[in-house]
Design a protein around this motif. Structure first.
Motif, PDB file in Angstrom:
ATOM      1  N   ALA A 148      11.533  39.390 -65.386  1.00 15.90           N
ATOM      2  CA  ALA A 148      11.871  39.871 -66.837  1.00 15.90           C
ATOM      3  C   ALA A 148      11.474  41.098 -67.508  1.00 15.90           C
ATOM      4  N   ARG A 149      10.102  41.505 -66.769  1.00 20.84           N
ATOM      5  CA  ARG A 149      10.138  42.860 -66.922  1.00 20.84           C
ATOM      6  C   ARG A 149      11.267  43.807 -66.825  1.00 20.84           C
TER       7      ARG A 149
ATOM      8  N   ALA B  41       4.391  34.800 -72.126  1.00 23.07           N
ATOM      9  CA  ALA B  41       5.115  35.774 -71.995  1.00 23.07           C
ATOM     10  C   ALA B  41       5.289  35.865 -73.240  1.00 23.07           C
TER      11      ALA B  41
ATOM     12  N   PHE C 147       8.078  38.824 -75.145  1.00 21.47           N
ATOM     13  CA  PHE C 147       8.558  38.123 -74.888  1.00 21.47           C
ATOM     14  C   PHE C 147       9.480  36.815 -75.936  1.00 21.47           C
TER      15      PHE C 147
ATOM     16  N   HIS D 251      14.010  43.307 -69.215  1.00 19.72           N
ATOM     17  CA  HIS D 251      13.256  44.389 -70.531  1.00 19.72           C
ATOM     18  C   HIS D 251      13.763  45.466 -69.830  1.00 19.72           C
TER      19      HIS D 251
ATOM     20  N   ARG E 250      18.257  41.771 -73.866  1.00 19.63           N
ATOM     21  CA  ARG E 250      17.142  40.724 -74.892  1.00 19.63           C
ATOM     22  C   ARG E 250      16.728  39.383 -74.033  1.00 19.63           C
ATOM     23  N   VAL E 251      15.650  39.712 -73.993  1.00 13.48           N
ATOM     24  CA  VAL E 251      15.326  38.157 -72.607  1.00 13.48           C
ATOM     25  C   VAL E 251      14.540  37.135 -73.205  1.00 13.48           C
ATOM     26  N   THR E 252      14.757  35.566 -73.410  1.00 10.91           N
ATOM     27  CA  THR E 252      13.776  34.886 -73.591  1.00 10.91           C
ATOM     28  C   THR E 252      13.999  33.812 -72.414  1.00 10.91           C
ATOM     29  N   VAL E 253      12.572  33.548 -72.678  1.00 11.21           N
ATOM     30  CA  VAL E 253      11.656  33.096 -71.253  1.00 11.21           C
ATOM     31  C   VAL E 253      10.989  31.458 -71.788  1.00 11.21           C
TER      32      VAL E 253
END
Length: 374
Positions: free
Chosen positions: A203-204, A226, A231, A207, A212-215
Motif C-alpha cells: 500500500a505504501r 490503515a 488510506f 501510494h 489511489r489506494v483502498t485497503v
C-alpha cells in the motif's frame, strides 16, 4: 552471483554456522525457494544438520541453483498433497531420515497437516520445525499445542527489511507486467486486500507511485491502522473491489473466493504475493469464464459483459523477476540457522518459540560487518 559475491556470502554463513554449531548430530529436510543465492544457504544448513532432502517450492526454482543443489543433495518434488496424507508424510521422512534426529525447515506450513503423525510414528525423532512465513506459522498455530517445538522467524525484527522489500518487488513486478501490455499503474485506483506486513508495504509503495489506494482487511484493528496511515478503507470486500483497477492480494488465506471475482470491475488486474492455492479460488471459474493468454504471464478471464486479468496464473508475481530483496534475506536465513541450533542444543517442550534477542543481535552485527562495507 559473481564469484566474489558467492565467496563473501559463504564466509558470512560460515561465521554464523561457527557461532551456532550444535553439539548433537542432526539431519534436516529443507523446504525453500530455490533462488539463485539459495545454494549457499542450503550448504550452511548442512553444516548444522545434514541435509537429507531439499524440497523446492515449485513456482520459485532457479535452474542453475537447482542443478548445483542437486549435485550435493537429494531434491524431491514438493506438494501440499504429499504432506496432507499422514501415511505418505511418515513414509517420506522414513525414506529420507530413518532413525535420525530430524529438523524440518518449512516455508508455508507444508508439514503442519501431518506433524502429529510424523512425531508419533517416525522411527527417529522429529526434534522440531523452523517456519519462515506468517502464513505458514498460522498453519502450525491452528494445531493448538504442537507435538514438537516450532520455531518461527515470521515475526522477527530481522524479517522486517525483507517484508518491506518484498512489498516493493511485488509492486515492481505488477507494473512491469502491466507495462508489457502498454498499461501503467499511475492514474488507476488500487485495492490492497490484507494489511499485514506485506500488504502495508504494498500500500505504501503504491501510494508513493501516486496510486489511489483502498485497503480491506477482515481484522478491524488492521483497518484502523490503515486508516491512521491515510488510506481509504472499504466497508466490505465488495466495496473494495468495485472501483479498483488493480487488486493486490496479501492475506495468505484466500483473498478472493469464487463469488468475489464477478465483482471485479472490467479490466481489473489481479496480483498476489503468494501461491494461487493460498490467495485465489480460481479453480471454479473454468465453467464461467473463458481463459486466454494476452501476454507473457497474463491471463484474461472473460464472459458475457465481464472480463479481468490474472497475473502469473495467480502465483506470486515477484518471482517472475527474481524476487530479489538483496542481502537482507541473509538476516532471516541466519536466524533460521540459529533456530536449528537451538533445537539441536536442548530438548524443548512442545510449543512455539523464537530465537533469543541476544542471538538476533549477534546476527545483525555480523550481517552489518559483512554487508555494510563502504
Amino acid at each position: 552471483m559473481e564469484t566474489f559475491e558467492r565467496a563473501h556470502l559463504d564466509n558470512y554463513f560460515g561465521r554464523i554456522a561457527e557461532r551456532f554449531a550444535p553439539t548433537e548430530a542432526l539431519c534436516s529436510v529443507v523446504v525453500t525457494h530455490l533462488l539463485a543465492d539459495r545454494p549457499s544457504f542450503v550448504q550452511a544448513v548442512g553444516t548444522l544438520a545434514e541435509v537429507r532432502a531439499v524440497l523446492p517450492k515449485p513456482k520459485s526454482i532457479h535452474h542453475a541453483a537447482m542443478a548445483e543443489v542437486s549435485r550435493g543433495s537429494v531434491v524431491d518434488e514438493l506438494s501440499r498433497e504429499r504432506f496432507a496424507d499422514p501415511d505418505e508424510a511418515v513414509e517420506y521422512i522414513e525414506e529420507r531420515a530413518s532413525g535420525q534426529r530430524l529438523v524440518l525447515l518449512d516455508v508455508g506450513g507444508y508439514f503442519a497437516p501431518s506433524l502429529h503423525a510424523m512425531c508419533d510414528r517416525f522411527s527417529g525423532q522429529v526434534v522440531g520445525v523452523v517456519e519462515d512465513t506468517e502464513n505458514g506459522f498460522r498453519r502450525y498455530q491452528a494445531l493448538g499445542k504442537p507435538p514438537c517445538p516450532v520455531f518461527s522467524v515470521a515475526r522477527s525484527p530481522l524479517k522486517q527489511p525483507e517484508d518491506y522489500l518484498v512489498g516493493q518487488s511485488v509492486v515492481f513486478s505488477t507494473e512491469a507486467l502491466m507495462r508489457s501490455r502498454g498499461d501503467i499503474l499511475h492514474g488507476r485506483e488500487a485495492c490492497v486486500i490484507g494489511f499485514g506486513k506485506l500488504g502495508s508495504s504494498i500500500a505504501r509503495m503504491l501510494h508513493a507511485k501516486s496510486v489511489r489506494v483502498t485497503v480491506y482487511d477482515e481484522d478491524p484493528v488492521r483497518m484502523t491502522q490503515a486508516m491512521s496511515q491515510g488510506f481509504r478503507i472499504a466497508r466490505s470486500r465488495s466495496d473494495a473491489l468495485a472501483r479498483a483497477g488493480v487488486v493486490m492480494c496479501a492475506t495468505g488465506n484466500l483473498a478472493l473466493r469464487h463469488d468475489d471475482f464477478n465483482q471485479l470491475r472490467n479490466g481489473a488486474h489481479v496480483a498476489t504475493v503468494t501461491s494461487s492455492e493460498d490467495e485465489l479460488e480460481i479453480g471454479g471459474l473454468a465453467n464461467l469464464y473463458r481463459r486466454s493468454p494476452v501476454g507473457e504471464h497474463i491471463t484474461r478471464y472473460a464472459t458475457t459483459g465481464h472480463y479481468f486479468y490474472v497475473l502469473n496464473n495467480g502465483n506470486a508475481v515477484n518471482f517472475l523477476h527474481g524476487a530479489s530483496v538483496g542481502p537482507f534475506i541473509f538476516l532471516v536465513q541466519a536466524e533460521i540457522l540459529a533456530a536449528v541450533a537451538n533445537l539441536a542444543a536442548q530438548p524443548e517442550e512442545p510449543g512455539y518459540y523464537e530465537v533469543p534477542d541476544a542471538e538476533r543481535r549477534f546476527i545483525a552485527q555480523t550481517w552489518l560487518n559483512y554487508f555494510n562495507r563502504r
